[in-house]
Write a protein that holds these residues in place. Structure first.
Motif, PDB file in Angstrom:
ATOM      1  N   CYS A 156      89.729 -59.872-110.749  1.00 17.00           N
ATOM      2  CA  CYS A 156      88.820 -60.634-110.179  1.00 17.00           C
ATOM      3  C   CYS A 156      87.241 -59.998-110.772  1.00 17.00           C
ATOM      4  O   CYS A 156      86.515 -61.256-111.144  1.00 17.00           O
ATOM      5  CB  CYS A 156      88.864 -60.594-108.829  1.00 17.00           C
ATOM      6  SG  CYS A 156      89.964 -61.254-108.049  1.00 17.00           S
ATOM      7  N   PHE A 157      87.073 -58.795-110.727  1.00 19.65           N
ATOM      8  CA  PHE A 157      85.638 -58.487-111.002  1.00 19.65           C
ATOM      9  C   PHE A 157      85.062 -58.777-112.467  1.00 19.65           C
ATOM     10  O   PHE A 157      84.106 -59.627-112.550  1.00 19.65           O
ATOM     11  CB  PHE A 157      85.696 -56.779-110.993  1.00 19.65           C
ATOM     12  CG  PHE A 157      85.518 -56.348-109.719  1.00 19.65           C
ATOM     13  CD1 PHE A 157      85.077 -57.188-108.508  1.00 19.65           C
ATOM     14  CD2 PHE A 157      85.806 -55.018-109.502  1.00 19.65           C
ATOM     15  CE1 PHE A 157      85.055 -56.459-107.317  1.00 19.65           C
ATOM     16  CE2 PHE A 157      85.814 -54.467-108.019  1.00 19.65           C
ATOM     17  CZ  PHE A 157      85.442 -55.318-106.862  1.00 19.65           C
ATOM     18  N   GLN A 158      85.673 -58.681-113.348  1.00 18.70           N
ATOM     19  CA  GLN A 158      85.296 -58.705-114.806  1.00 18.70           C
ATOM     20  C   GLN A 158      85.167 -60.297-115.173  1.00 18.70           C
ATOM     21  O   GLN A 158      84.153 -60.730-115.483  1.00 18.70           O
ATOM     22  CB  GLN A 158      86.163 -58.435-115.903  1.00 18.70           C
ATOM     23  CG  GLN A 158      85.801 -58.262-117.259  1.00 18.70           C
ATOM     24  CD  GLN A 158      85.814 -59.665-117.904  1.00 18.70           C
ATOM     25  OE1 GLN A 158      86.559 -60.542-117.664  1.00 18.70           O
ATOM     26  NE2 GLN A 158      84.739 -59.922-118.914  1.00 18.70           N
ATOM     27  N   ILE A 203      91.840 -49.640-117.309  1.00 18.48           N
ATOM     28  CA  ILE A 203      92.746 -50.253-118.153  1.00 18.48           C
ATOM     29  C   ILE A 203      92.647 -51.982-118.021  1.00 18.48           C
ATOM     30  O   ILE A 203      92.755 -52.324-119.157  1.00 18.48           O
ATOM     31  CB  ILE A 203      94.225 -49.742-117.511  1.00 18.48           C
ATOM     32  CG1 ILE A 203      94.491 -48.257-117.794  1.00 18.48           C
ATOM     33  CG2 ILE A 203      95.297 -50.700-118.129  1.00 18.48           C
ATOM     34  CD1 ILE A 203      95.687 -47.895-117.061  1.00 18.48           C
ATOM     35  N   VAL A 204      92.405 -52.295-116.886  1.00 17.59           N
ATOM     36  CA  VAL A 204      92.733 -53.742-116.688  1.00 17.59           C
ATOM     37  C   VAL A 204      91.302 -54.688-117.037  1.00 17.59           C
ATOM     38  O   VAL A 204      91.650 -55.829-117.523  1.00 17.59           O
ATOM     39  CB  VAL A 204      92.777 -54.059-115.154  1.00 17.59           C
ATOM     40  CG1 VAL A 204      92.708 -55.434-114.723  1.00 17.59           C
ATOM     41  CG2 VAL A 204      93.974 -53.464-114.548  1.00 17.59           C
ATOM     42  N   GLN A 205      90.325 -54.312-116.836  1.00 19.14           N
ATOM     43  CA  GLN A 205      89.024 -54.937-117.328  1.00 19.14           C
ATOM     44  C   GLN A 205      88.826 -55.302-118.683  1.00 19.14           C
ATOM     45  O   GLN A 205      88.758 -56.350-119.032  1.00 19.14           O
ATOM     46  CB  GLN A 205      87.842 -54.552-116.720  1.00 19.14           C
ATOM     47  CG  GLN A 205      87.784 -54.338-115.107  1.00 19.14           C
ATOM     48  CD  GLN A 205      86.162 -54.530-114.715  1.00 19.14           C
ATOM     49  OE1 GLN A 205      85.349 -54.995-115.572  1.00 19.14           O
ATOM     50  NE2 GLN A 205      86.076 -54.049-113.442  1.00 19.14           N
ATOM     51  N   VAL A 223      91.746 -57.839-119.399  1.00 21.79           N
ATOM     52  CA  VAL A 223      91.564 -59.064-118.715  1.00 21.79           C
ATOM     53  C   VAL A 223      90.258 -59.878-119.537  1.00 21.79           C
ATOM     54  O   VAL A 223      90.116 -61.147-119.884  1.00 21.79           O
ATOM     55  CB  VAL A 223      91.183 -59.040-117.408  1.00 21.79           C
ATOM     56  CG1 VAL A 223      90.718 -60.424-116.713  1.00 21.79           C
ATOM     57  CG2 VAL A 223      92.247 -58.592-116.841  1.00 21.79           C
ATOM     58  N   GLY A 224      89.260 -58.944-119.985  1.00 24.33           N
ATOM     59  CA  GLY A 224      87.989 -59.379-120.510  1.00 24.33           C
ATOM     60  C   GLY A 224      88.103 -60.207-122.085  1.00 24.33           C
ATOM     61  O   GLY A 224      87.912 -61.166-122.173  1.00 24.33           O
ATOM     62  N   ALA A 225      88.956 -59.432-122.604  1.00 26.48           N
ATOM     63  CA  ALA A 225      89.413 -60.026-124.051  1.00 26.48           C
ATOM     64  C   ALA A 225      90.675 -61.535-123.891  1.00 26.48           C
ATOM     65  O   ALA A 225      90.328 -62.309-124.507  1.00 26.48           O
ATOM     66  CB  ALA A 225      90.554 -58.936-124.651  1.00 26.48           C
ATOM     67  N   ALA A 226      91.239 -61.026-122.919  1.00 29.22           N
ATOM     68  CA  ALA A 226      92.236 -62.345-122.737  1.00 29.22           C
ATOM     69  C   ALA A 226      91.442 -63.717-122.061  1.00 29.22           C
ATOM     70  O   ALA A 226      91.612 -64.776-122.587  1.00 29.22           O
ATOM     71  CB  ALA A 226      93.318 -62.019-121.567  1.00 29.22           C
ATOM     72  N   VAL A 275      85.391 -59.529-123.182  1.00 31.69           N
ATOM     73  CA  VAL A 275      85.613 -58.461-123.901  1.00 31.69           C
ATOM     74  C   VAL A 275      84.620 -57.249-123.687  1.00 31.69           C
ATOM     75  O   VAL A 275      84.933 -56.127-123.162  1.00 31.69           O
ATOM     76  CB  VAL A 275      86.297 -58.328-125.246  1.00 31.69           C
ATOM     77  CG1 VAL A 275      85.300 -58.635-126.218  1.00 31.69           C
ATOM     78  CG2 VAL A 275      87.122 -57.066-125.385  1.00 31.69           C
ATOM     79  N   TYR A 276      83.282 -57.539-123.962  1.00 31.35           N
ATOM     80  CA  TYR A 276      82.431 -56.543-123.776  1.00 31.35           C
ATOM     81  C   TYR A 276      82.105 -56.418-122.556  1.00 31.35           C
ATOM     82  O   TYR A 276      81.614 -54.993-121.795  1.00 31.35           O
ATOM     83  CB  TYR A 276      80.908 -56.977-124.662  1.00 31.35           C
ATOM     84  CG  TYR A 276      81.040 -56.346-125.934  1.00 31.35           C
ATOM     85  CD1 TYR A 276      81.299 -55.165-126.545  1.00 31.35           C
ATOM     86  CD2 TYR A 276      80.831 -57.203-127.142  1.00 31.35           C
ATOM     87  CE1 TYR A 276      81.278 -54.486-127.615  1.00 31.35           C
ATOM     88  CE2 TYR A 276      81.042 -56.716-128.436  1.00 31.35           C
ATOM     89  CZ  TYR A 276      81.209 -55.346-128.595  1.00 31.35           C
ATOM     90  OH  TYR A 276      81.085 -54.993-129.903  1.00 31.35           O
ATOM     91  N   MET A 277      82.162 -57.386-121.336  1.00 31.68           N
ATOM     92  CA  MET A 277      81.933 -56.911-120.161  1.00 31.68           C
ATOM     93  C   MET A 277      83.113 -55.972-119.589  1.00 31.68           C
ATOM     94  O   MET A 277      82.916 -55.193-118.771  1.00 31.68           O
ATOM     95  CB  MET A 277      81.674 -58.307-119.162  1.00 31.68           C
ATOM     96  CG  MET A 277      80.454 -59.103-119.363  1.00 31.68           C
ATOM     97  SD  MET A 277      79.068 -58.283-118.471  1.00 31.68           S
ATOM     98  CE  MET A 277      77.919 -59.313-118.662  1.00 31.68           C
ATOM     99  N   GLY A 278      84.258 -56.247-120.279  1.00 28.88           N
ATOM    100  CA  GLY A 278      85.404 -55.375-119.753  1.00 28.88           C
ATOM    101  C   GLY A 278      85.213 -53.887-120.441  1.00 28.88           C
ATOM    102  O   GLY A 278      85.364 -52.943-119.580  1.00 28.88           O
ATOM    103  N   ILE A 279      84.887 -53.850-121.567  1.00 23.56           N
ATOM    104  CA  ILE A 279      84.543 -52.738-122.076  1.00 23.56           C
ATOM    105  C   ILE A 279      83.211 -52.056-121.323  1.00 23.56           C
ATOM    106  O   ILE A 279      83.514 -50.619-120.859  1.00 23.56           O
ATOM    107  CB  ILE A 279      83.807 -52.601-123.567  1.00 23.56           C
ATOM    108  CG1 ILE A 279      85.193 -53.050-124.363  1.00 23.56           C
ATOM    109  CG2 ILE A 279      83.410 -51.444-124.094  1.00 23.56           C
ATOM    110  CD1 ILE A 279      84.751 -53.469-125.833  1.00 23.56           C
TER     111      ILE A 279
END
Length: 493
Positions: free
Chosen positions: A128-130, A61-63, A66-69, A424-428
């Motif tokens: 934090c991770f993403q 849910i989060v990454q 957060v990535g897009a944001a 966003v792709y790192m989050g995906i």
């Protein structure tokens, strides 16, 4: 015309990732101790993996959010750093509250409180991770990506070593109690979480204040992104954004899809290890009968024998030593990882590391030896079964696999991503970390209880087979930036 992104000094690369040491310190404490805490609070073996589902669900849910944001964020603190700092503060709150779950029994059941705090910690770690992954991609030029992600892997594993071993040190050096009655948390574990929270916040502050992100103009110039594509349009309705996000997932780069297969089998195995190593070695190495992991049996027993309580405490501490050991080996291997990848290619190094990890998991069955021996760990002496000491051998292979998992997929992926959508792709891409853990959480407990009758050592073998399949899948991954790196190395020569 795209400008050449400046190369960073070693210490600039170090500062970019230094905060990850503290984040992984907290994550390692969670990995080594959450099963122990939840068991003490009343969870059975079958339900342990279900509680652990909180972690990948939070990541799922989060990454991406957060990535897009973070892709859209440009403020005085930077692009990624605001999210890193906010996540660290929230994680600190969760780390302080989790070991105090029994205090809130008047308001909420300890098990529920524990699950809520695990959810808070995991959501915060993922915040934090993403951005940390994306920060390396933003700041480090293609020719230094192997070094950038290897340094990050090294720091991650230093944090993991300290976090994993801390409860053991607090028990055997400081003298804190490592056992707990049902419904309580051992003092050594409580203080380990307090110390971990302090380290996490301190190291993240170091990265936030010692790293200067590129301005929007510099970023566009170095990444070859036009201003029109880098400045977000007016915020669209939720339905439109969900539709656009779905298209991004469907049209993800081919390299990401291929890496997803590798990630599935790697993280399926890791999840099993984190959840079931404690019961596996308690049963297999300390010879504690599986019935002592059944809350119904324990509730019906007149009392839990002192020998069982002591064995569980000792095994729980030794899991910290084993997890610290694989993190030490991972940190050492990380030092050589970039050079090995440059010389032999990422795919060969990555596949070899995963294969070694898979064989190491399977070899757990070979190391049962109940002979008690005295072991000098430099900081203290302990008496443990010889089989526990022998388990340090497969930790070498597990550590090498872990180092590769932390670095190689991201180094291979970074060159395949459009610069204006890296976050966003790192989050995906975290879907490829979260989904296999969710599948593992939903199936591993059933496999353990229905197929292996709660003999936890056999579920570790399942992890080994999964990791071996992942090693084979590596050879089917394309690397789009391999030629760029090769040319850059030729120019430097």
């Amino acid at each position: 015309m795209q400008a050449t992104q400046p190369r960073l000094s070693f210490w600039q690369i170090w500062n970019v990732s230094f905060g990850f040491l503290g984040v992984q310190f907290g994550f390692a404490l969670q990995n080594a101790n959450v099963s122990r805490i939840l068991s003490d609070l009343g969870a059975d073996l079958h339900s342990l993996s279900l509680f652990w589902l909180v972690a990948p669900i939070m990541g799922l849910i989060v990454q991406p959010i957060v990535g897009a944001a973070s892709d859209r964020t440009w403020n005085g603190l930077g692009r990624r750093r605001p999210f890193i700092l906010a996540g660290a503060i929230a994680a600190v709150i969760g780390m302080i509250l989790l070991p105090n779950a029994p205090i809130f029994v008047a308001f909420v059941a300890p098990m529920l409180m524990g699950a809520l705090m695990v959810a808070l910690m995991d959501a915060s770690f993922n915040v934090c991770f993403q951005p940390f992954r994306s920060l390396v991609s933003d700041m480090v030029p293609p020719s230094q990506r192997n070094v950038g992600y290897s340094v990050q892997s090294f720091l991650i594993n230093i944090g993991a070593v300290i976090g994993s071993i801390l409860p053991f040190v607090l028990t055997n050096v400081v003298g804190l109690e490592n056992t707990a009655q049902m419904g309580e948390v051992a003092p050594s574990v409580m203080w380990a979480f307090y110390i971990g929270a302090t380290v996490l916040l301190g190291t993240v502050l170091w990265t936030v204040f010692r790293t200067k992100e590129y301005s929007p103009q510099e970023y566009r110039r170095y990444k070859g992104v036009t201003e029109a594509t880098s400045v977000p349009a007016k915020k669209a309705p939720l339905s439109t954004r969900l539709s656009e996000f779905s298209l991004l997932v469907v049209n993800m780069p081919k390299t990401m899809k291929q890496l997803a297969v590798v990630q599935f089998f790697s993280w399926f195995a890791l999840f099993i290890m984190w959840v079931y190593t404690t019961p596996a070695i308690t049963q297999h190495i300390w010879n504690v009968d599986k019935q002592w992991f059944d809350p119904a049996f324990i509730a019906a027993a007149p009392m839990v024998p002192e020998t069982i309580i002591m064995a569980k405490g000792a095994a729980g501490d030794w899991v910290g030593i084993l997890f610290a050991a694989y993190s030490v080996f991972a940190a050492i291997f990380s030092i050589f990882l970039a050079r090995l990848a440059d010389k032999f290619g990422r795919k060969l190094v990555y596949a070899g590391a995963l294969a070694l990890g898979g064989v190491s998991y399977v070899s757990f069955l070979m190391f049962q030896d109940l002979t008690m021996v005295n072991v000098n760990l430099l900081i203290t002496d302990v008496t443990v079964p010889l089989g526990a000491v022998k388990l340090l051998i497969p930790m070498v292979g597990v550590g090498i696999a872990w180092a590769a998992i932390l670095a190689m997929p991201y180094a291979m992926l970074a060159g395949a991503l459009p610069a204006n959508k890296t976050g966003v792709y790192m989050g995906i891409f975290n879907f490829t970390v979260a989904i296999p853990q969710i599948v593992s959480g939903l199936t591993a407990g059933w496999i353990l209880s229905s197929v292996f009758e709660n003999e936890a050592k056999y579920i570790i073998v399942v992890a080994g087979v999964s990791m071996l399949i992942g090693a084979i899948a590596v050879f089917f991954v394309n690397e789009p930036d391999a030629e760029i790196i090769h040319n850059a190395q030729g120019e430097q020569a």
